[in-house]
Scaffold this motif. Structure first.
Motif, PDB file in Angstrom:
ATOM      1  N   VAL A  87      60.699 -23.751  -3.998  1.00 17.96           N
ATOM      2  CA  VAL A  87      59.290 -23.913  -4.360  1.00 17.96           C
ATOM      3  C   VAL A  87      58.692 -22.588  -4.828  1.00 17.96           C
ATOM      4  N   ILE A  88      58.968 -21.525  -4.086  1.00 16.04           N
ATOM      5  CA  ILE A  88      58.461 -20.197  -4.444  1.00 16.04           C
ATOM      6  C   ILE A  88      59.085 -19.716  -5.744  1.00 16.04           C
ATOM      7  N   ALA A  89      60.393 -19.906  -5.883  1.00 19.38           N
ATOM      8  CA  ALA A  89      61.083 -19.443  -7.086  1.00 19.38           C
ATOM      9  C   ALA A  89      60.515 -20.093  -8.336  1.00 19.38           C
ATOM     10  N   ILE A  90      60.225 -21.383  -8.259  1.00 18.22           N
ATOM     11  CA  ILE A  90      59.669 -22.099  -9.415  1.00 18.22           C
ATOM     12  C   ILE A  90      58.261 -21.604  -9.728  1.00 18.22           C
ATOM     13  N   ASP A  91      57.453 -21.368  -8.691  1.00 15.10           N
ATOM     14  CA  ASP A  91      56.090 -20.899  -8.920  1.00 15.10           C
ATOM     15  C   ASP A  91      56.081 -19.528  -9.599  1.00 15.10           C
ATOM     16  N   GLN A 124      72.046 -13.275  -2.939  1.00 16.31           N
ATOM     17  CA  GLN A 124      71.081 -14.189  -3.544  1.00 16.31           C
ATOM     18  C   GLN A 124      70.598 -13.663  -4.895  1.00 16.31           C
ATOM     19  N   MET A 125      70.329 -12.363  -4.960  1.00 15.48           N
ATOM     20  CA  MET A 125      69.885 -11.771  -6.227  1.00 15.48           C
ATOM     21  C   MET A 125      70.978 -11.846  -7.285  1.00 15.48           C
ATOM     22  N   GLU A 126      72.236 -11.637  -6.871  1.00 15.46           N
ATOM     23  CA  GLU A 126      73.335 -11.682  -7.826  1.00 15.46           C
ATOM     24  C   GLU A 126      73.590 -13.099  -8.328  1.00 15.46           C
ATOM     25  N   ALA A 136      64.487  -8.899  -9.694  1.00 14.44           N
ATOM     26  CA  ALA A 136      63.162  -8.664  -9.109  1.00 14.44           C
ATOM     27  C   ALA A 136      62.505  -9.971  -8.715  1.00 14.44           C
ATOM     28  N   ARG A 137      62.640 -10.995  -9.569  1.00 10.89           N
ATOM     29  CA  ARG A 137      62.055 -12.302  -9.270  1.00 10.89           C
ATOM     30  C   ARG A 137      62.729 -12.924  -8.042  1.00 10.89           C
ATOM     31  N   MET A 138      64.062 -12.781  -7.960  1.00  6.34           N
ATOM     32  CA  MET A 138      64.804 -13.313  -6.816  1.00  6.34           C
ATOM     33  C   MET A 138      64.358 -12.624  -5.534  1.00  6.34           C
ATOM     34  N   PHE A 139      64.207 -11.322  -5.598  1.00  3.99           N
ATOM     35  CA  PHE A 139      63.809 -10.561  -4.409  1.00  3.99           C
ATOM     36  C   PHE A 139      62.430 -10.985  -3.928  1.00  3.99           C
ATOM     37  N   ILE A 140      61.488 -11.122  -4.856  1.00  2.96           N
ATOM     38  CA  ILE A 140      60.127 -11.501  -4.494  1.00  2.96           C
ATOM     39  C   ILE A 140      60.094 -12.928  -3.941  1.00  2.96           C
ATOM     40  N   VAL A 194      52.954  -9.050  -2.578  1.00  2.00           N
ATOM     41  CA  VAL A 194      53.964  -9.168  -3.630  1.00  2.00           C
ATOM     42  C   VAL A 194      53.786  -8.067  -4.666  1.00  2.00           C
ATOM     43  N   ASN A 195      52.550  -7.843  -5.090  1.00  2.00           N
ATOM     44  CA  ASN A 195      52.298  -6.799  -6.085  1.00  2.00           C
ATOM     45  C   ASN A 195      52.640  -5.407  -5.555  1.00  2.00           C
TER      46      ASN A 195
END
Length: 326
Positions: A87-91, A124-126, A136-140, A194-195
């Motif tokens: 859900v977070i990844a899509i947002d 997960q990032m890889e 960066a998106r994966m980490f956040i 996040v920022n």
């Protein structure tokens, strides 16, 4: 389109090239990714094999249908965790389906069986980068999902905390964390966090704040995950056939607090020991010291089986889907 979306678009356009240039750097990264996956799977399998003898006697005292339902419950709980992250990844702009998202999350979670637990987030990032999602998106996405999960664990953990405080009064500090975590759940506060993380990573901030809808859905999936995991423990502990609703609530709260303790005790594989102690303490008044300790160990082994199984199934489904599209 947000700045983060632009990054993803660039990544997607590059991955759409039918014949991408395979540099020595990309080949090294691909091999390191494979080695990392093998390492975490071996770590999880080793943990399972070395503790299997400890749990066989306990499982033999449990009706087969209770063991099956308990295994099913913990497996559903693990999958709900994957949905929460998606859900977070899509947002944040990542285009990832249920199967691919589950594969990324579930396989990477096996990294916690390697000492340090940081391997889960690196993997997960890889895995995300492999399908065109910037690191960066994966980490956040992971950072936000962890924050929401902590709130869910603390909220449900309040159910079992009074019983745990009887033997561990020093755990009262957890009560102070709940209001703080609820404040942190506000979209404006979470967006600020996040920022700040993006600033540390030297990445541009989000162009739009996180939404209540996204945080609400993530929290909902997280709560469902811990409810199913608590039900898994309840089915193990209800060996006398009496399904006590009060014990169910205690199991849900205990599992939530235990998982939080395991997350904080990240220096050892999967927080080994921290969750087991809390589960045993909570179950002791209901089933006795010996049985409580045995159920704690059995629960951990069944968690490992569920995580290995769901990760394997998701990987097979992704491969089958890719072959169908080819």
């Amino acid at each position: 389109m947000t700045t983060v979306d632009s990054e993803l678009s660039t990544a997607d356009e590059s991955s759409a090239d039918p014949k991408p240039a395979r540099t020595w750097k990309s080949q090294v990264i691909n091999w390191l990714r494979r080695v990392m996956i093998v390492a975490v799977v071996v770590g999880a399998a080793y943990y399972l094999v070395t503790r299997w003898d400890e749990v066989t006697d306990t499982l033999s005292t449990i009706p087969w249908y209770s063991a099956v339902l308990s295994m099913l419950a913990v497996s559903v709980g693990v999958v709900m965790g994957a949905f929460s992250w998606r859900v977070i990844a899509i947002d944040l702009g990542a285009s990832v389906g249920h199967i691919r998202g589950s594969q990324i999350y579930l396989v990477s979670q096996l990294g916690k069986y390697v000492p340090g637990s940081v391997w889960a987030y690196l993997l997960q990032m890889e895995l995300g980068k492999k399908v065109g999602i910037p690191r960066a998106r994966m980490f956040i996405s992971t950072l936000v999902q962890i924050g929401v999960s902590v709130v869910a664990m603390l909220s449900l953990g309040m159910i079992a905390l009074p019983r745990l405080l009887e033997d561990n009064p020093q755990a009262a500090w957890l009560y102070a964390l709940l209001p703080l975590s609820l404040v942190a759940l506000h979209p404006k506060v979470m967006t600020w966090g996040v920022n700040l993380a993006l600033k540390v990573l030297r990445r541009p901030p989000l162009d739009q704040p996180l939404r209540w809808q996204t945080i609400g859905k993530t929290l909902g999936y997280s709560v469902l995950a811990y409810v199913f995991m608590g039900a898994h423990l309840w089915l193990l502990a209800s060996t006398n056939g009496e399904l006590d609703a009060g014990l169910l609530l205690i199991c849900i709260g205990t599992m939530a607090i235990g998982l939080l303790a395991g997350m904080l005790f990240f220096i050892v594989p999967s927080g080994a020991g921290a969750r087991d102690v809390l589960v045993a303490l909570a179950l002791t008044p209901a089933v006795g010291v010996t049985a409580a300790a045995a159920f704690a160990v059995a629960s951990r082994v069944m968690f490992t089986v569920a995580e290995l199984g769901t990760a394997g199934i998701s990987a097979v489904l992704v491969r089958a889907t890719d072959r169908t599209k080819a």
